[in-house]
Motif scaffolding. Sequence first.
Motif, PDB file in Angstrom:
ATOM      1  N   VAL A   2       0.850  -1.184   0.000  1.00 24.32           N
ATOM      2  CA  VAL A   2       0.000   0.000   0.000  1.00 24.32           C
ATOM      3  C   VAL A   2       0.890   1.240   0.000  1.00 24.32           C
ATOM      4  O   VAL A   2       1.800   1.355   0.806  1.00 24.32           O
ATOM      5  CB  VAL A   2      -0.907   0.040   1.251  1.00 24.32           C
ATOM      6  N   THR A  36      -6.968  -1.653   3.421  1.00 26.59           N
ATOM      7  CA  THR A  36      -6.507  -1.583   2.034  1.00 26.59           C
ATOM      8  C   THR A  36      -5.346  -2.551   1.871  1.00 26.59           C
ATOM      9  O   THR A  36      -4.264  -2.312   2.404  1.00 26.59           O
ATOM     10  CB  THR A  36      -6.070  -0.144   1.670  1.00 26.59           C
ATOM     11  N   ASP A  58      -9.066   5.906   0.145  1.00 28.96           N
ATOM     12  CA  ASP A  58      -8.323   4.664  -0.064  1.00 28.96           C
ATOM     13  C   ASP A  58      -8.895   3.877  -1.232  1.00 28.96           C
ATOM     14  O   ASP A  58      -9.975   4.173  -1.733  1.00 28.96           O
ATOM     15  CB  ASP A  58      -8.301   3.815   1.212  1.00 28.96           C
TER      16      ASP A  58
END
Length: 124
Positions: A2, A36, A58
Amino acid sequence: GVALEVEASPGLELLSDRSLLARALSNLVSNAVRFTDKGSVRLFTQMHGGHIRFGVVDTGPGIPPALLQAFEAGTAEALQSADGLGSGSGLRIAAAIADALQGSLVLRAGAGGGTQAWLSVPMA
């Protein structure tokens, strides 16, 4: 992985409680990162009327509709994620802080997935 992206609009000044604001933003970013698995989490600022609006966006799976409705209705006991990973307490705390700062917290499901959290606080 991420990616965490942070963008601040130049020239914005805010007189607010630093500790409370940091806690609210920490809760929102923490939730976004936790849910996420791949993609990105963006934290950014923008002017919106006489408020500074902090966006946390996100690319995760998005907030389930029932959870979003429970948040909007203030039904604290219903704020439980389907997988049991979240109780919604971070969102409730962020909303309470927004209220204490005479601002607001709005959650939206992203059009293609993901979640958008908008924390607005007055500039002065």
